[in-house]
Design a protein around this motif. Structure first.
Motif, PDB file in Angstrom:
ATOM      1  N   ALA A  47       0.820  -1.224   0.000  1.00  8.06           N
ATOM      2  CA  ALA A  47       0.000   0.000   0.000  1.00  8.06           C
ATOM      3  C   ALA A  47       0.853   1.274   0.000  1.00  8.06           C
ATOM      4  N   SER A  48       2.185   1.134  -0.008  1.00 11.17           N
ATOM      5  CA  SER A  48       3.132   2.261  -0.024  1.00 11.17           C
ATOM      6  C   SER A  48       2.890   3.272   1.098  1.00 11.17           C
ATOM      7  N   PRO A  49       2.884   2.809   2.353  1.00 14.24           N
ATOM      8  CA  PRO A  49       2.705   3.752   3.461  1.00 14.24           C
ATOM      9  C   PRO A  49       3.937   4.637   3.639  1.00 14.24           C
ATOM     10  N   LYS A  50       3.702   5.850   4.123  1.00 10.41           N
ATOM     11  CA  LYS A  50       4.806   6.764   4.428  1.00 10.41           C
ATOM     12  C   LYS A  50       5.391   6.377   5.781  1.00 10.41           C
ATOM     13  N   MET A  51       6.668   6.685   5.961  1.00  4.50           N
ATOM     14  CA  MET A  51       7.302   6.523   7.267  1.00  4.50           C
ATOM     15  C   MET A  51       7.775   7.892   7.723  1.00  4.50           C
ATOM     16  N   ALA A  52       7.764   8.099   9.039  1.00  3.54           N
ATOM     17  CA  ALA A  52       8.175   9.385   9.592  1.00  3.54           C
ATOM     18  C   ALA A  52       8.798   9.182  10.962  1.00  3.54           C
ATOM     19  N   GLY A  53       9.663  10.109  11.333  1.00  7.12           N
ATOM     20  CA  GLY A  53      10.218  10.168  12.678  1.00  7.12           C
ATOM     21  C   GLY A  53       9.723  11.448  13.326  1.00  7.12           C
ATOM     22  N   VAL A  54       9.105  11.336  14.501  1.00  3.70           N
ATOM     23  CA  VAL A  54       8.594  12.490  15.228  1.00  3.70           C
ATOM     24  C   VAL A  54       9.498  12.725  16.437  1.00  3.70           C
ATOM     25  N   TYR A  55       9.872  13.990  16.649  1.00  2.00           N
ATOM     26  CA  TYR A  55      10.803  14.341  17.720  1.00  2.00           C
ATOM     27  C   TYR A  55      10.132  15.359  18.646  1.00  2.00           C
ATOM     28  N   HIS A  56       9.947  14.959  19.912  1.00  2.00           N
ATOM     29  CA  HIS A  56       9.176  15.760  20.852  1.00  2.00           C
ATOM     30  C   HIS A  56       9.992  16.791  21.628  1.00  2.00           C
ATOM     31  N   ASP A  57      11.285  16.596  21.763  1.00  2.00           N
ATOM     32  CA  ASP A  57      12.081  17.452  22.643  1.00  2.00           C
ATOM     33  C   ASP A  57      13.235  18.114  21.897  1.00  2.00           C
ATOM     34  N   ASP A  58      13.627  19.279  22.395  1.00  2.00           N
ATOM     35  CA  ASP A  58      14.767  20.016  21.844  1.00  2.00           C
ATOM     36  C   ASP A  58      16.040  19.456  22.464  1.00  2.00           C
ATOM     37  N   PRO A  59      16.918  18.849  21.654  1.00  2.00           N
ATOM     38  CA  PRO A  59      18.132  18.248  22.219  1.00  2.00           C
ATOM     39  C   PRO A  59      19.093  19.276  22.825  1.00  2.00           C
ATOM     40  N   MET A  60      18.866  20.564  22.555  1.00  2.00           N
ATOM     41  CA  MET A  60      19.706  21.606  23.156  1.00  2.00           C
ATOM     42  C   MET A  60      19.267  21.908  24.597  1.00  2.00           C
ATOM     43  N   HIS A  61      18.039  21.508  24.951  1.00  2.00           N
ATOM     44  CA  HIS A  61      17.502  21.834  26.277  1.00  2.00           C
ATOM     45  C   HIS A  61      17.029  20.618  27.076  1.00  2.00           C
ATOM     46  N   THR A  62      17.159  19.421  26.517  1.00  2.00           N
ATOM     47  CA  THR A  62      16.695  18.203  27.176  1.00  2.00           C
ATOM     48  C   THR A  62      17.867  17.225  27.279  1.00  2.00           C
ATOM     49  N   PRO A  63      18.093  16.669  28.469  1.00  2.00           N
ATOM     50  CA  PRO A  63      19.170  15.671  28.580  1.00  2.00           C
ATOM     51  C   PRO A  63      18.944  14.522  27.596  1.00  2.00           C
ATOM     52  N   VAL A  64      20.016  14.040  26.999  1.00  2.00           N
ATOM     53  CA  VAL A  64      19.924  13.032  25.943  1.00  2.00           C
ATOM     54  C   VAL A  64      19.140  11.800  26.389  1.00  2.00           C
ATOM     55  N   GLU A  65      19.274  11.399  27.649  1.00  2.00           N
ATOM     56  CA  GLU A  65      18.577  10.200  28.117  1.00  2.00           C
ATOM     57  C   GLU A  65      17.069  10.412  28.281  1.00  2.00           C
ATOM     58  N   LYS A  66      16.605  11.658  28.150  1.00  2.00           N
ATOM     59  CA  LYS A  66      15.173  11.960  28.289  1.00  2.00           C
ATOM     60  C   LYS A  66      14.516  12.378  26.968  1.00  2.00           C
ATOM     61  N   LEU A  67      15.255  12.343  25.863  1.00  2.00           N
ATOM     62  CA  LEU A  67      14.690  12.719  24.566  1.00  2.00           C
ATOM     63  C   LEU A  67      13.613  11.708  24.160  1.00  2.00           C
ATOM     64  N   ARG A  68      12.456  12.213  23.743  1.00  2.00           N
ATOM     65  CA  ARG A  68      11.336  11.350  23.357  1.00  2.00           C
ATOM     66  C   ARG A  68      11.079  11.468  21.857  1.00  2.00           C
ATOM     67  N   SER A  69      10.872  10.317  21.206  1.00  2.00           N
ATOM     68  CA  SER A  69      10.599  10.309  19.766  1.00  2.00           C
ATOM     69  C   SER A  69       9.705   9.130  19.412  1.00  2.00           C
ATOM     70  N   GLU A  70       9.188   9.158  18.189  1.00  2.00           N
ATOM     71  CA  GLU A  70       8.316   8.101  17.679  1.00  2.00           C
ATOM     72  C   GLU A  70       8.803   7.681  16.293  1.00  2.00           C
TER      73      GLU A  70
END
Length: 157
Positions: A47-70
């Motif tokens: 069905a040719s679905p699209k893929m995407a990466g969603v990024y919830h946090d700014d890596p300049m202001h959020t510790p790397v171990e707390k970065l959230r993504s989908e």
């Protein structure tokens, strides 16, 4: 890295199946691999679905171990998410979109360029999803150095 275009677009929401990732954004690759294998096992690629990466946090202001993504796969078939997955709708609306051609090692640089271009124009950020939408691969998808055509999408007011 090559910039193909920049434009302001009104984007539609995208209903997806997602796998959440917490930690360094570069580590989201494992979530994409799991999602892609599940899509293959469920015959979803036809069905040719699209893929995407969603990024919830700014890596300049959020510790790397707390970065959230989908890691997201467009749900074009209405299938129920598999184990460890959930329904996720990527927000729509007014976006600044920069299309780039990048290799895996150039994603950080690409996000810096789109952020700089956005800020240089004096645009105002909105709190909706920041995401990258994968348009196509300009080579072998199994080759880590193959260039990808990607839309980097920043929500704006």
């Amino acid at each position: 890295m090559k910039i193909n275009s920049t434009e302001i677009k009104n984007l539609e929401p995208i209903k997806t199946i997602a796998i959440s990732h917490i930690g360094d954004y570069a580590g989201i690759a494992g979530a994409f691999e799991k999602l892609a294998a599940w899509a293959g096992a469920n015959n979803l690629w036809a069905a040719s679905p699209k893929m995407a990466g969603v990024y919830h946090d700014d890596p300049m202001h959020t510790p790397v171990e707390k970065l959230r993504s989908e890691a997201c796969l467009e749900n074009v078939s209405g299938i129920e998410p598999g184990k460890g997955m959930q329904d996720y709708t990527i927000s729509g609306g007014k976006y600044f979109v920069m299309q780039v051609e990048v290799t895996m090692s150039e994603y950080g640089e690409a996000w810096q360029k789109v952020s700089s271009a956005f800020n240089d124009k004096g645009y105002e950020y909105d709190m909706r999803d920041h995401y990258e939408l994968y348009v196509s691969c300009a080579g072998d998808t199994q080759d880590a150095d193959a260039p990808w055509i990607v839309n980097l999408c920043i929500p704006m007011k």
